[in-house]
Design a protein around this motif. Sequence first.
Motif, PDB file in Angstrom:
ATOM      1  N   GLN A  22       0.634  -1.204   0.023  1.00  0.00           N
ATOM      2  CA  GLN A  22      -0.123   0.011  -0.058  1.00  0.00           C
ATOM      3  C   GLN A  22       0.988   1.222   0.093  1.00  0.00           C
ATOM      4  OE1 GLN A  22      -0.575  -2.675   2.267  1.00  0.00           O
ATOM      5  NE2 GLN A  22      -2.743  -3.026   2.010  1.00  0.00           N
ATOM      6  N   TYR A  43      -8.228   9.614  -2.919  1.00  0.00           N
ATOM      7  CA  TYR A  43      -9.189   8.838  -3.845  1.00  0.00           C
ATOM      8  C   TYR A  43      -8.599   8.552  -4.976  1.00  0.00           C
ATOM      9  CZ  TYR A  43     -13.063  11.111  -1.230  1.00  0.00           C
ATOM     10  OH  TYR A  43     -14.089  11.524  -0.371  1.00  0.00           O
ATOM     11  N   LYS A  46      -7.143   5.087  -3.850  1.00  0.00           N
ATOM     12  CA  LYS A  46      -8.245   4.192  -3.481  1.00  0.00           C
ATOM     13  C   LYS A  46      -8.542   3.475  -4.869  1.00  0.00           C
ATOM     14  CE  LYS A  46     -11.047   3.033  -0.046  1.00  0.00           C
ATOM     15  NZ  LYS A  46     -10.655   2.039   0.754  1.00  0.00           N
ATOM     16  N   LYS A  47      -8.710   4.052  -6.064  1.00  0.00           N
ATOM     17  CA  LYS A  47      -9.000   3.580  -7.384  1.00  0.00           C
ATOM     18  C   LYS A  47      -8.229   2.511  -7.671  1.00  0.00           C
ATOM     19  CE  LYS A  47     -10.939   7.688  -9.248  1.00  0.00           C
ATOM     20  NZ  LYS A  47     -10.616   8.669 -10.403  1.00  0.00           N
ATOM     21  N   GLN A  48      -6.992   2.495  -7.203  1.00  0.00           N
ATOM     22  CA  GLN A  48      -5.945   1.473  -7.764  1.00  0.00           C
ATOM     23  C   GLN A  48      -5.789   0.418  -6.750  1.00  0.00           C
ATOM     24  OE1 GLN A  48      -2.284   2.619  -9.326  1.00  0.00           O
ATOM     25  NE2 GLN A  48      -3.335   3.946 -10.825  1.00  0.00           N
ATOM     26  N   ASP A  49      -6.154   0.681  -5.524  1.00  0.00           N
ATOM     27  CA  ASP A  49      -5.971  -0.348  -4.269  1.00  0.00           C
ATOM     28  C   ASP A  49      -7.008   0.005  -3.192  1.00  0.00           C
ATOM     29  OD1 ASP A  49      -5.268  -2.059  -2.398  1.00  0.00           O
ATOM     30  OD2 ASP A  49      -2.937  -1.516  -2.439  1.00  0.00           O
ATOM     31  N   ASP A  50      -7.918  -0.848  -3.220  1.00  0.00           N
ATOM     32  CA  ASP A  50      -9.027  -0.458  -2.471  1.00  0.00           C
ATOM     33  C   ASP A  50      -8.730  -0.555  -0.832  1.00  0.00           C
ATOM     34  OD1 ASP A  50     -11.844   0.191  -2.210  1.00  0.00           O
ATOM     35  OD2 ASP A  50     -12.107  -1.836  -1.647  1.00  0.00           O
ATOM     36  N   SER A  51      -7.511  -1.224  -0.664  1.00  0.00           N
ATOM     37  CA  SER A  51      -7.372  -1.353   0.899  1.00  0.00           C
ATOM     38  C   SER A  51      -6.496  -0.452   1.458  1.00  0.00           C
ATOM     39  CB  SER A  51      -6.013  -2.748   1.062  1.00  0.00           C
ATOM     40  OG  SER A  51      -5.104  -2.404   0.375  1.00  0.00           O
ATOM     41  N   GLY A  53      -6.167   3.267   3.296  1.00  0.00           N
ATOM     42  CA  GLY A  53      -7.231   3.997   4.109  1.00  0.00           C
ATOM     43  C   GLY A  53      -6.669   5.311   4.394  1.00  0.00           C
ATOM     44  N   ARG A  54      -7.445   6.283   4.754  1.00  0.00           N
ATOM     45  CA  ARG A  54      -6.985   7.620   4.954  1.00  0.00           C
ATOM     46  C   ARG A  54      -5.835   7.876   5.682  1.00  0.00           C
ATOM     47  NH1 ARG A  54     -11.081  11.109   2.941  1.00  0.00           N
ATOM     48  NH2 ARG A  54     -13.227  10.167   2.908  1.00  0.00           N
TER      49      ARG A  54
END
Length: 78
Positions: A22, A43, A46-51, A53-54
């Motif tokens: 990540q 954002y 997150k499109k490339q790696d849903d895992s 976090g902020r």
Amino acid sequence: MNDKLEQIVSAFKRKGCRVTRQRVNLVSTILKNPGCSCKEIFYLAKKQDDSIGRATVYRTVRSLEELGFIKPQSIDII
């Protein structure tokens, strides 16, 4: 990995930071999108790696600031 990404990953290792998938994806996103805010980076990443976090975004940006790879942005309150 490109040269700048390798340089940053090496600096993280020297500092004793974990170098996760990540974090590498996040740094790559930051390098491809200079000048973006943390929210925008989140954002995009997150499109490339849903895992991702902020908190990972903010911690990584703070680490990059501490290592001197990016400049902290100051917010002037008037």
